[in-house]
Design a protein around this motif. Structure first.
Motif, PDB file in Angstrom:
ATOM      1  N   CYS A  19      -3.542  10.114   4.392  1.00 20.82           N
ATOM      2  CA  CYS A  19      -3.551  10.374   5.829  1.00 20.82           C
ATOM      3  C   CYS A  19      -2.912  11.718   6.099  1.00 20.82           C
ATOM      4  CB  CYS A  19      -2.798   9.265   6.574  1.00 20.82           C
ATOM      5  SG  CYS A  19      -2.916   9.377   8.377  1.00 20.82           S
TER       6      CYS A  19
ATOM      7  N   ARG B 136      -8.104   7.372   4.585  1.00 21.53           N
ATOM      8  CA  ARG B 136      -8.985   6.680   3.664  1.00 21.53           C
ATOM      9  C   ARG B 136      -8.170   5.826   2.702  1.00 21.53           C
ATOM     10  NH1 ARG B 136     -12.012  11.433   0.680  1.00 21.53           N
ATOM     11  NH2 ARG B 136     -12.593  11.902   2.832  1.00 21.53           N
ATOM     12  N   ALA B 137      -8.816   4.879   2.060  1.00 27.89           N
ATOM     13  CA  ALA B 137      -8.122   3.978   1.142  1.00 27.89           C
ATOM     14  C   ALA B 137      -9.016   3.610  -0.023  1.00 27.89           C
ATOM     15  CB  ALA B 137      -7.668   2.711   1.876  1.00 27.89           C
TER      16      ALA B 137
ATOM     17  N   ALA C  37      -3.565   4.886   0.128  1.00 28.53           N
ATOM     18  CA  ALA C  37      -4.231   5.448   1.295  1.00 28.53           C
ATOM     19  C   ALA C  37      -3.806   6.899   1.440  1.00 28.53           C
ATOM     20  CB  ALA C  37      -3.872   4.660   2.555  1.00 28.53           C
TER      21      ALA C  37
ATOM     22  N   VAL D 101       0.861  -1.191   0.000  1.00 33.13           N
ATOM     23  CA  VAL D 101       0.000   0.000   0.000  1.00 33.13           C
ATOM     24  C   VAL D 101       0.891   1.233   0.000  1.00 33.13           C
ATOM     25  CG1 VAL D 101      -1.706   1.337   1.288  1.00 33.13           C
ATOM     26  CG2 VAL D 101      -1.864  -1.163   1.249  1.00 33.13           C
TER      27      VAL D 101
ATOM     28  N   CYS E 202       3.900  -1.180   3.752  1.00 27.90           N
ATOM     29  CA  CYS E 202       3.470   0.088   3.166  1.00 27.90           C
ATOM     30  C   CYS E 202       4.657   0.996   2.855  1.00 27.90           C
ATOM     31  CB  CYS E 202       2.531   0.823   4.129  1.00 27.90           C
ATOM     32  SG  CYS E 202       0.995  -0.064   4.480  1.00 27.90           S
TER      33      CYS E 202
ATOM     34  N   ILE F 126      -3.217  -0.361  -4.247  1.00 32.34           N
ATOM     35  CA  ILE F 126      -4.005   0.255  -3.176  1.00 32.34           C
ATOM     36  C   ILE F 126      -3.268   1.487  -2.670  1.00 32.34           C
ATOM     37  CG2 ILE F 126      -5.093  -0.058  -0.925  1.00 32.34           C
ATOM     38  CD1 ILE F 126      -6.269  -1.886  -3.020  1.00 32.34           C
TER      39      ILE F 126
ATOM     40  N   ILE G 271       1.064   5.059   1.023  1.00 33.67           N
ATOM     41  CA  ILE G 271       0.380   6.006   1.904  1.00 33.67           C
ATOM     42  C   ILE G 271       0.786   7.419   1.504  1.00 33.67           C
ATOM     43  CG2 ILE G 271      -0.074   6.678   4.280  1.00 33.67           C
ATOM     44  CD1 ILE G 271       1.176   3.998   5.128  1.00 33.67           C
TER      45      ILE G 271
ATOM     46  N   LEU H 169      -3.968   1.663  10.034  1.00 30.28           N
ATOM     47  CA  LEU H 169      -4.303   1.752   8.614  1.00 30.28           C
ATOM     48  C   LEU H 169      -4.834   0.437   8.054  1.00 30.28           C
ATOM     49  CD1 LEU H 169      -4.232   3.620   6.112  1.00 30.28           C
ATOM     50  CD2 LEU H 169      -1.958   2.705   5.638  1.00 30.28           C
TER      51      LEU H 169
ATOM     52  N   CYS I  59      -7.708  -0.267   5.124  1.00 30.57           N
ATOM     53  CA  CYS I  59      -7.397  -0.865   3.821  1.00 30.57           C
ATOM     54  C   CYS I  59      -8.032  -2.236   3.626  1.00 30.57           C
ATOM     55  CB  CYS I  59      -5.882  -0.999   3.663  1.00 30.57           C
ATOM     56  SG  CYS I  59      -4.997   0.570   3.545  1.00 30.57           S
TER      57      CYS I  59
END
Length: 219
Positions: free
Chosen positions: A78, A146-147, A76, A3, A27, A74, A5, A89, A93
């Motif tokens: 923040c 959010r993701a 995210a 992921v 991440c 994916i 971020i 997180l 996710c």
């Protein structure tokens, strides 16, 4: 699953140590320096984050620049002020990774009365009430954590480059028929001085941007 971020950043050097220390091992942190004067970008790069510069001021400008720089399936978003714990997180996710939701927002649960100033909380409640009336969604917070899937977000064609970016994301996702969910996340007092929700002026500016988007969507 990896992921990316995205952490929009404007003079958050004091908070970045705590924020980056909580990045989950699978991440990658992408710090988007939006014109910091305190060396935030250099500090983040020296401590393992991927740093990209966005000279055009505005939360949406920084957030979208991070989205363009991301490569993971994916992504995210923040805040970089230490108010949200990146160790939480995974719960944001997980529904996206599992194919159970298309967009997941972290509903902020204040850890103390100092975490969420009254004026910011009232503004958020008013905006989400208007959002519910317009879209039929059951959201209670325009959560900054959010993701979603990167390709899907890019396909939304988001254009706001100011404080309305998070709301535009939800509006366009709703119009596209996305499955949108909330999960609870802890909200703590930010580290350092706020540029938006911690000030009445900043909150008023954000509300103005979001109100414009709601008006356009209703029209």
């Amino acid at each position: 699953m990896p992921v990316d971020i995205i952490l929009p950043c404007l003079d958050e050097r004091d908070a970045l140590a705590a924020v980056l220390s909580r990045v989950p091992p699978h991440c990658r942190a992408i710090v988007v320096d939006n014109g910091s004067s305190d060396g935030s970008g250099e500090w983040a790069a020296a401590h393992g984050a991927t740093v990209v510069d966005e000279p055009v001021r505005g939360f949406g400008s920084a957030a979208h620049r991070g989205l363009l720089a991301a490569t993971a399936d994916i992504v995210a978003f923040c805040d970089a002020d230490g108010s949200l714990d990146l160790a939480e997180l995974d719960r944001v996710c997980r529904p996206v990774i599992a194919g159970e939701a298309d967009l997941v927002l972290g509903r902020r649960r204040p850890a103390s009365g100092r975490a969420w100033p009254v004026h910011a909380r009232v503004a958020n409640a008013a905006l989400t009430a208007r959002l519910r009336a317009l879209t039929g969604l059951t959201l209670r917070d325009l959560g900054p954590m959010r993701a979603a899937r990167r390709a899907d977000l890019l396909a939304l064609g988001l254009t706001d480059r100011r404080s309305g970016y998070p709301l535009e994301m939800v509006l366009r996702a709703s119009e596209a028929g996305w499955r949108i969910r909330e999960v609870d996340v802890t909200y703590r007092p930010r580290i350092g001085r706020s540029k938006v929700t911690g000030t009445v002026r900043g909150t008023f500016s954000a509300v103005a941007d979001m109100s414009r988007l709601l008006h356009e969507a209703r029209a």
